[in-house]
Design a protein around this motif. Structure first.
Motif, short mmCIF file in Angstrom:
data_model
loop_
_atom_site.label_atom_id
_atom_site.label_comp_id
_atom_site.label_asym_id
_atom_site.label_seq_id
_atom_site.Cartn_x
_atom_site.Cartn_y
_atom_site.Cartn_z
N PRO A 68 0.84 -1.21 0.00
CA PRO A 68 0.00 0.00 0.00
C PRO A 68 0.87 1.26 0.00
O PRO A 68 1.99 1.24 0.53
CB PRO A 68 -0.80 -0.10 1.29
CG PRO A 68 -0.10 -1.09 2.14
CD PRO A 68 0.73 -1.96 1.25
N PRO A 69 0.39 2.34 -0.60
CA PRO A 69 1.15 3.59 -0.54
C PRO A 69 1.18 4.11 0.89
O PRO A 69 0.30 3.76 1.69
CB PRO A 69 0.35 4.53 -1.45
CG PRO A 69 -1.00 3.95 -1.56
CD PRO A 69 -0.88 2.48 -1.33
N PRO A 70 2.19 4.90 1.24
CA PRO A 70 2.22 5.45 2.60
C PRO A 70 1.01 6.36 2.80
O PRO A 70 0.60 7.07 1.88
CB PRO A 70 3.52 6.24 2.63
CG PRO A 70 3.91 6.45 1.21
CD PRO A 70 3.31 5.34 0.42
N ARG A 71 0.43 6.29 3.99
CA ARG A 71 -0.69 7.17 4.31
C ARG A 71 -0.10 8.37 5.01
O ARG A 71 0.38 8.25 6.12
CB ARG A 71 -1.65 6.48 5.28
CG ARG A 71 -2.76 5.72 4.63
CD ARG A 71 -3.73 5.30 5.71
NE ARG A 71 -2.98 4.66 6.81
CZ ARG A 71 -3.08 3.38 7.12
NH1 ARG A 71 -3.89 2.59 6.49
NH2 ARG A 71 -2.39 2.87 8.13
N GLY A 72 -0.06 9.50 4.39
CA GLY A 72 0.52 10.64 5.07
C GLY A 72 -0.30 11.87 4.79
O GLY A 72 -1.06 11.91 3.82
N ASP A 73 -0.16 12.85 5.64
CA ASP A 73 -0.89 14.09 5.46
C ASP A 73 0.11 15.21 5.28
O ASP A 73 0.80 15.61 6.22
CB ASP A 73 -1.78 14.32 6.70
CG ASP A 73 -2.62 15.58 6.55
OD1 ASP A 73 -2.44 16.30 5.52
OD2 ASP A 73 -3.43 15.85 7.44
N LEU A 74 0.20 15.70 4.04
CA LEU A 74 1.19 16.72 3.71
C LEU A 74 0.90 18.03 4.45
O LEU A 74 1.80 18.80 4.77
CB LEU A 74 1.20 16.94 2.19
CG LEU A 74 2.26 17.87 1.64
CD1 LEU A 74 3.66 17.43 2.05
CD2 LEU A 74 2.15 17.98 0.13
N ALA A 75 -0.37 18.27 4.74
CA ALA A 75 -0.75 19.53 5.37
C ALA A 75 -0.52 19.52 6.89
O ALA A 75 -0.51 20.57 7.53
CB ALA A 75 -2.22 19.84 5.07
N ALA A 76 -0.32 18.31 7.45
CA ALA A 76 -0.15 18.21 8.91
C ALA A 76 1.27 18.65 9.29
O ALA A 76 2.15 18.75 8.45
CB ALA A 76 -0.41 16.77 9.33
N PRO A 77 1.48 18.91 10.59
CA PRO A 77 2.85 19.25 11.02
C PRO A 77 3.81 18.08 10.80
O PRO A 77 3.39 16.92 10.79
CB PRO A 77 2.69 19.55 12.52
CG PRO A 77 1.27 19.44 12.85
CD PRO A 77 0.51 18.92 11.68
N LEU A 78 5.08 18.40 10.66
CA LEU A 78 6.10 17.38 10.40
C LEU A 78 6.12 16.30 11.47
O LEU A 78 6.14 16.59 12.67
CB LEU A 78 7.49 18.03 10.34
CG LEU A 78 8.66 17.05 10.24
CD1 LEU A 78 8.67 16.34 8.90
CD2 LEU A 78 10.00 17.77 10.47
#
Ligand code: GDP
Ligand code: MG
Length: 594
Positions: free
Chosen positions: A180-190
């Motif tokens: 599966p692709p990584p589930r990440g939130d680009l808009a969230a803090p690092l």
């Protein structure tokens, strides 16, 4: 690359099943390295010599699948049990893993251990049989083992040869489709996981991060949560596998970060990085590097301390998992007490001290960290046998254990069970993987894995059994301090912590070895072993009758001077113990006595 077009994966395998060869082929396939540039991913000299991966090396590949470009991050894991914590952290940076199994060898102990590490992290697992070109390959049988041991669907198993290239074209498509692709939130803090770090002579500490949320780029101020330090990011980029700077690393990506760090100790594997003053929940499972084996390290020559100290300092910078403390020994003078992840780690460290830093070292018998409970309830953690109390009553000693997995052809089960029992093992589980192949699980004292255990395991099974282990619970055991005395004086560097039943036989062997190796002196020397308040073995070295040298060389002044020079050189390699002179070589030999 948006997260939908990124895949983060590892290759997990038993040693020699072809992980490095496959990784190199995948890099070749995607044009990352020149064909024929062998084993790019095993960098350190010691790794090449021993054919094991000690430090993980990671690479990003660009792969075209069905008209779309994907960024595939191959996250390498260290290939040895000493580094199982680091394996589990590298896997935490992935969403999938290729479970690579040699089709002629079948499922082995590390296959089992690594499978469970990946399974616990919820990774998509792609089973791949390697070496199908091998004359002994039994793909059907090994597929059945995988199905039995891990409940895997036989239809999902790929069959390849990393050597001839057969079936190789199916590997990366399977990674794209099944991981599966990584589930990440680009808009969230690092929020980023530090899963590996290494020291580069020119660039300082290179941190490898998997960015879960947000992004990190040059000029950002970031905080390493567990280390509690903040840094200004100097450079970020991808490993292709050479570092290629990029403006930023974004959610889902894996790459390197330079942040002006000087010492790898600050780059803690498993640590969570966030933007300064914007804390985020930490990745679970962080643990500081824990020493499982300790040993004293001393210079061979009495005047070699400066050189050793400099070499230690430089090497410790590059290896954050070694713990270093100064130690003074009555026998060997100024040196260091070092903690390691395991015996192989100790061995690799010693080899690097000698090969890369030109230090000549004497390493004391390795010791495992025991907890000693004294009368009254106070307890101490021991990293040095010389600290084992002899003047107060010891209530209990707790020794570290491991949970060991042994995989073996059935005919050796009896011999292996005997071996494990002799090593004070406790059988936990006994599973038949297929008719003919059995898995045993044991609790074993960590102290028993040292020495010849591995060799004995191999010889009890004609080389077929494999072993892997993970940390177990401490266990109570009647451990004692065994002292070696010369003319009544204990030699601290020769002290050991041993099981009560082993004190006497080991004491005998040590006395005999010492008495046999010590040069004769001008007077009689008593060699004794003592444990639990009594002498358990003794030997005597008789005195030299007369000074032979004085007679032979008495007349010739220049020969005499030469001889004295030579003696002076020799003296540097001697240690004075009370009135007894001991050549350093003798210590070398005694450390190996089991
Ligand atoms: P690692 O310990 O898992 O990294 O294994 P390596 O990649 O170092 O490979 C171990 C040995 O197996 C080397 O001698 C390789 O040349 C050999 N090897 C790797 N893949 C294949 C294969 O597909 N077929 C055959 N016959 N040998 C292979
Ligand atoms: Mg390898």
């Amino acid at each position: 690359f948006p997260p939908s077009h990124i895949r983060n994966f590892s290759i997990i395998a038993h040693v020699d099943h072809g992980k490095s060869t496959l990784a190199d082929r995948l890099l070749e396939l995607t044009g990352a390295i020149n064909p024929g540039a062998k084993q790019y991913l095993d960098k350190l000299q010691v790794e090449k010599e021993r054919g094991i991966t000690v430090k993980a090396q990671t690479a990003s590949l660009v792969f075209k699948h069905e008209g779309e470009q994907y960024l595939l991050n191959l996250i390498d894991t260290p290939g040895h049990v000493d580094f199982s914590y680091e394996v589990s952290r590298s896997l935490a940076a992935c969403q999938g893993a290729i479970l690579l199994v040699d089709a002629s060898q079948g499922v082995q102990a590390q296959t089992v251990a690594n499978f469970w590490l990946a399974f616990e992290q919820d990774l998509a697992i792609i089973p791949v049989l390697n070496k199908i070109d091998h004359p002994g390959a039994e793909p059907a049988r090994v597929t059945a083992q995988l199905a039995e041991a891990f409940d895997l669907d036989p239809a999902a198993v790929l069959a390849i040869s990393a050597k001839t290239g057969a079936g190789l074209d199916r590997v990366l498509p399977a990674v794209v489709e099944r991981v599966p692709p990584p589930r990440g939130d680009l808009a969230a803090p690092l929020r980023a996981l530090l899963f590996d770090a290494y020291h580069d002579e020119y660039r300082g500490v290179v941190c490898l991060l998997a960015v879960a949320d947000g992004a990190v780029g040059r000029g950002d101020r970031v905080t390493a949560a567990a280390a509690g330090q903040s840094y200004d990011v100097v450079e970020v980029g991808l490993l292709a596998p050479e570092p290629v700077p990029t403006p930023s690393l974004r959610a889902g990506q894996v790459g390197y970060v330079l942040a002006g760090m000087k010492d790898t100790r600050q780059a803690r594997v498993g640590d969570t990085w966030h933007a300064a003053r914007a804390p985020v929940p930490a990745f679970p499972g962080f643990k500081p590097a824990q020493s499982m084996v300790f040993a004293g390290i001393f210079p061979v020559s009495a005047d070699g301390h400066e050189r050793l100290a400099a070499a230690m300092a430089r090497l410790a910078l590059t290896d954050a998992s070694v713990a270093v403390r100064r130690e003074n020994s009555n026998a060997l003078g100024a040196g260091f007490r070092c903690g390691f992840l395991g015996l192989l780690h100790l061995d690799v460290f010693r080899q690097r001290l000698e090969q890369e830093h030109g230090a000549d070292v004497l390493v004391t018998a390795p010791t495992v960290p025991c907890r000693v409970v004294l009368q009254g309830g106070e307890s101490i953690e021991l990293s040095n046998p010389a600290d084992f109390p002899t003047d107060v009553r010891v209530e209990a000693v707790w020794e570290p254990t491991v949970r060991a997995t042994v995989v073996t052809p059935e005919e050796y089960v009896g011999a292996l069970m005997q071996l494990c029992t002799a090593a004070r093992g406790e059988l936990l589980d006994h599973v038949v993987l297929d008719p003919g192949r059995t898995m045993l699980k044991y609790t074993l004292p960590l102290a028993e894995l040292g020495g010849d255990f591995y060799d004995e395991l191999k010889s009890a099974s004609s080389g077929y059994a494999s072993l892997d282990y993970e940390e177990g619970e401490p266990r109570r055991a009647p451990m004692q301090r065994l002292d070696i005395l010369l003319n009544g004086e204990p030699v601290d560097a020769l002290a050991r912590i041993v099981h009560r039943d082993r004190a006497e036989p080991l004491g005998r062997r040590l006395c005999a070895a010492l008495a046999g190796a010590l040069p004769q002196q001008q007077f009689q020397v008593a060699v004794q072993a003592a444990a639990g308040g009594r002498v358990v073995a003794r030997d005597t070295i008789r005195a030299l009758r007369k000074n032979v040298l004085a007679k032979c060389y008495g007349g010739d002044v220049s020969r005499k001077r030469k001889l004295l020079e030579k003696q002076k050189e020799g003296k540097k390699r001697m240690r004075q113990l009370g009135s007894v002179e001991v050549p350093t070589d003798v210590f070398h030999d005694l450390m190996k006595v089991r």
